[in-house]
Write an enzyme that holds these catalytic residues in place. Structure first.
Site, PDB file in Angstrom:
ATOM      1  N   ASP A   1      51.871 109.106  83.953  1.00  0.00           N
ATOM      2  CA  ASP A   1      51.884 110.167  85.007  1.00  0.00           C
ATOM      3  C   ASP A   1      52.197 111.404  84.599  1.00  0.00           C
ATOM      4  O   ASP A   1      52.844 112.235  85.324  1.00  0.00           O
ATOM      5  CB  ASP A   1      52.765 109.682  86.248  1.00  0.00           C
ATOM      6  CG  ASP A   1      54.288 109.622  85.984  1.00  0.00           C
ATOM      7  OD1 ASP A   1      54.424 109.687  84.569  1.00  0.00           O
ATOM      8  OD2 ASP A   1      55.107 109.882  86.790  1.00  0.00           O
TER       9      ASP A   1
ATOM     10  N   GLU B   1      58.685 102.065  79.628  1.00  0.00           N
ATOM     11  CA  GLU B   1      58.196 101.526  80.663  1.00  0.00           C
ATOM     12  C   GLU B   1      56.783 100.715  80.305  1.00  0.00           C
ATOM     13  O   GLU B   1      55.689 100.443  80.991  1.00  0.00           O
ATOM     14  CB  GLU B   1      57.743 102.250  82.008  1.00  0.00           C
ATOM     15  CG  GLU B   1      59.249 102.803  82.639  1.00  0.00           C
ATOM     16  CD  GLU B   1      58.651 103.479  84.035  1.00  0.00           C
ATOM     17  OE1 GLU B   1      57.424 103.622  84.264  1.00  0.00           O
ATOM     18  OE2 GLU B   1      59.214 104.074  84.617  1.00  0.00           O
TER      19      GLU B   1
ATOM     20  N   TYR C   1      63.691 103.512  91.079  1.00  0.00           N
ATOM     21  CA  TYR C   1      63.734 104.334  91.895  1.00  0.00           C
ATOM     22  C   TYR C   1      63.964 103.880  93.515  1.00  0.00           C
ATOM     23  O   TYR C   1      63.180 103.726  94.232  1.00  0.00           O
ATOM     24  CB  TYR C   1      62.379 105.068  91.984  1.00  0.00           C
ATOM     25  CG  TYR C   1      62.465 105.984  90.797  1.00  0.00           C
ATOM     26  CD1 TYR C   1      62.615 107.363  90.925  1.00  0.00           C
ATOM     27  CD2 TYR C   1      61.780 105.570  89.538  1.00  0.00           C
ATOM     28  CE1 TYR C   1      62.485 107.946  89.553  1.00  0.00           C
ATOM     29  CE2 TYR C   1      61.652 106.244  88.524  1.00  0.00           C
ATOM     30  CZ  TYR C   1      62.047 107.506  88.607  1.00  0.00           C
ATOM     31  OH  TYR C   1      61.966 108.225  87.305  1.00  0.00           O
TER      32      TYR C   1
ATOM     33  N   GLU D   1      66.245 106.598  84.344  1.00  0.00           N
ATOM     34  CA  GLU D   1      65.511 107.374  85.176  1.00  0.00           C
ATOM     35  C   GLU D   1      65.986 106.922  86.660  1.00  0.00           C
ATOM     36  O   GLU D   1      66.171 105.802  86.940  1.00  0.00           O
ATOM     37  CB  GLU D   1      63.975 107.343  85.312  1.00  0.00           C
ATOM     38  CG  GLU D   1      63.221 107.800  84.023  1.00  0.00           C
ATOM     39  CD  GLU D   1      61.727 107.431  83.994  1.00  0.00           C
ATOM     40  OE1 GLU D   1      61.232 107.269  85.424  1.00  0.00           O
ATOM     41  OE2 GLU D   1      61.007 107.643  82.957  1.00  0.00           O
TER      42      GLU D   1
END
Length: 629
Positions: A207, A451, A504, A540
């Site tokens: 991203d 990831e 997240y 993260e």
């Protein structure tokens, strides 16, 4: 090997490191000036052209490298270092995929062209992604992979006769395949009623924007023909005595003498050695400590290396100075130790990314970033998701900012990207990365990927091999990769030294429900630790926010929601750091560019917020809050 007694590691470390050195061929010392070396930077405006032909091969078919680029068609001025994407006003160029061409004509110092006892080396700091280099129309080097430097000895080309100028041509292709790092795919659109002939798009699974170009300086530098090719330093501590293990590789002659001196920050010699390898002992050594961990952090010595050789042309000397920080790193089942004391990673993830320049290196921006990091109280960051410029690591060494140094292994999502072809390239990238960054005291851990689809069947063998190779190259540092895979399904986790997890909660799922964060985060930590008994980093976490958008009770994208989400994470992190959590890195330090697909997703999420605002307050209130017009 890194897990367990720090004392045992102090004994075994230098021996294992020597074994690792045998796997690395060739040095990649930063091009510093010295009594025997000169440096000429080629930053500035280069001639530039993108190959917009259907097959992107016109430049090779017409051999643009054989003559000045302007003779084969119009060129643009392109600043180096920078990405080419955002500099101009051409929408086609911003999203261009294929070959672009750079050219620069330079005048060499006369002594460089006439002194046959000097090597002239061309060094490209970073060319994304595949690069081919010519000098005066002669092919000199090719390199696969962005973010890392490569070199070519061009002495014979520039010393072959009287030259008024030297023409350097670099062709760069930013196309990504399932086997590149990062990977990508090309999708051809073949419906003639919807797309022109040869139309294609490049798809990626990461991203951030795939900026391309000459992102770092292009440099010419000189050395003697017999020269210091590489220096490797590892350090240890025995009570208050600092131990500096060094190895010097010399090329060009088998008959040479090496002398080394270690100087403190005042320029005083504190230790001397002779021979191509050895150990220096520094009584009452000043250790390299992270920022905020010591009243005098980031202490750097200087290792001055002098090489003398007898050659057919007479005596030759070469000099190189390497900054050295004396420190140790070790990992236990629940702690990350620097100099034998528990260290907690408190910092951010970053990107090399800024307006207009893209991923182009920029000194003022870099210094501002470091001032902001220290102002925040950060002591660490991860080079998400690729190796940063060498100058970034040099500042980390100077300021005591600890680094998790990450490879470009981001977006590894397809089965094809776990093939032997991909693995071989990944192994080579780790070799290049360690060769470049091995001497930085700020670098305390390697991250081989971010990831990846580590639940896929081939991932187990892939990461077992990759991590074992990385440890063999550098036994002195722990190795990790950053995962977002479930702890029960992750096939690569058994091989890392530290578990790094991205999550997240209440952002990508359970949207808006901050009340579930503490339970879900605590469960995440407990599951991972029970399974692996290894220290963990929350690598993260965070939430996006629109600057100036306020809402209470908090609503997604409001500054209050971002603050509230972080506070919920911190409750659990403050508990678990007393047990086995050894760090937290917020996503992200600063805004960065992404591709238009991810911008679309972001806009869709913002529309959800807008709809909620409209429902609650009406259109006029929404305009006043969000600034929409």
């Amino acid at each position: 090997m890194l897990r367990g007694s720090a004392g045992a590691w102090a004994v075994l470390g230098p021996l294992l490191w020597g074994c690792g050195l045998a796997l690395l061929q060739g040095g990649m010392l930063y091009p510093r000036e010295s009594r025997s070396r000169e440096r000429k930077e080629l930053d500035g405006l280069w001639s530039f052209r993108a190959d917009f032909s259907d097959n992107r091969r016109q430049g090779f078919e017409q051999q643009w490298y054989r003559a000045p680029l302007r003779e084969s068609g119009p060129t643009l001025d392109m600043p180096v270092p920078s990405s080419f994407n955002d500099v101009g006003q051409d929408g086609q160029l911003r999203s261009f995929v294929g070959w672009v061409w750079y050219e620069r004509e330079i005048t060499l110092p006369q002594r460089w062209a006439e002194d046959l006892g000097a090597r002239v080396v061309l060094r490209i700091g970073s060319a994304h992604y595949y690069a081919i280099v010519w000098v005066n129309g002669v092919h000199v080097v090719e390199h696969e992979g962005g973010h890392l430097p490569f070199e070519a000895d061009i002495s014979k080309l520039v010393q072959s006769g009287p030259l008024s100028s030297c023409r350097i041509t670099i062709a760069i292709n930013n196309t990504l395949s399932p086997h590149t790092l990062p990977p990508g795919t090309i999708l051809y659109k073949t419906d003639p009623s919807m797309y022109p002939k040869g139309y294609f798009v490049q798809n990626t699974k990461f991203d951030f924007f795939n900026y391309a170009g000459l992102h770092r300086s292009v440099v010419l530098y000189t050395t003697p023909t017999t020269y210091i090719d590489d220096i490797t330093v590892t350090t240890d501590v025995d009570q208050d005595i600092g131990l500096v293990n060094y190895q010097v590789i010399v090329q060009g002659s088998d008959h040479f003498q090496v002398d080394v001196s270690l100087l403190d920050e005042e320029g005083k010699v504190v230790a001397k050695g002779a021979g191509a390898e050895g150990q220096l002992q520094v009584p009452s050594a000043h250790l390299w400590w992270p920022y905020l961990m010591h009243e005098h952090p980031a202490y750097l010595y200087s290792l001055e290396v002098k090489m003398m050789a007898q050659t057919a042309m007479g005596p030759v000397s070469d000099f190189y100075t390497l900054p050295v920080g004396i420190r140790t790193v070790a990992v236990t089942e629940s702690q990350f130790l620097i100099n034998g004391k528990p260290f907690y990673f408190r910092g951010v993830n970053k990107h090399e990314d800024a307006d207009i320049r893209g991923k182009g290196f920029d000194w003022p921006l870099l210094v501002k970033d470091f001032n902001l990091l220290r102002w925040l109280g950060a002591n660490a960051f991860r080079t998400s998701h690729y190796p940063y410029a060498e100058e970034v690591l040099q500042l980390c060494d100077r300021y005591g900012i600890v680094v998790i140094d990450e490879s470009p292994g981001v977006g590894i999502a397809l089965v094809e990207s776990f093939s032997n072809v991909s693995l071989q390239h990944h192994l080579e990238v780790m070799e290049e990365m360690i060769r470049r960054d091995k001497n930085h005291p700020a670098v305390v851990m390697w991250s081989v990927a971010n990831e990846p689809a580590s639940f896929l069947k081939p991932a187990g063998y892939y990461f077992k091999t990759l991590i074992a190779h990385t440890k063999a190259l550098d036994p002195s540092r722990p190795v990790t990769f950053v995962t977002n895979t479930n702890y029960e399904a992750d096939l690569g986790a058994p091989y890392v030294d530290v578990i790094c997890v991205n999550s997240y909660y209440s952002w990508y799922h359970d949207y808006g429900h901050m009340e579930v964060i503490q339970l879900q985060l605590a469960t995440q930590f407990e599951n991972w630790y029970k399974a692996y008994q290894k220290p963990m980093i929350q690598s993260e976490y965070g939430a996006d926010a629109i600057e100036g958008f306020h809402e209470d009770p908090p609503l997604m994208f409001s500054e209050e929601y971002q603050k509230g989400l972080l506070k919920q994470y911190h409750v659990v992190l403050d508990q678990k750091r007393k047990e086995y959590v050894v760090g937290e890195l917020i996503w992200n330090f600063a805004d960065f560019m992404t591709n238009q697909y991810f911008l679309l997703i972001l806009c869709q999420m913002q529309e959800m917020v807008a709809d909620a605002l409209l429902f609650s307050f009406g259109w006029s209130s929404f305009i006043s809050i969000s600034g929409v017009n």
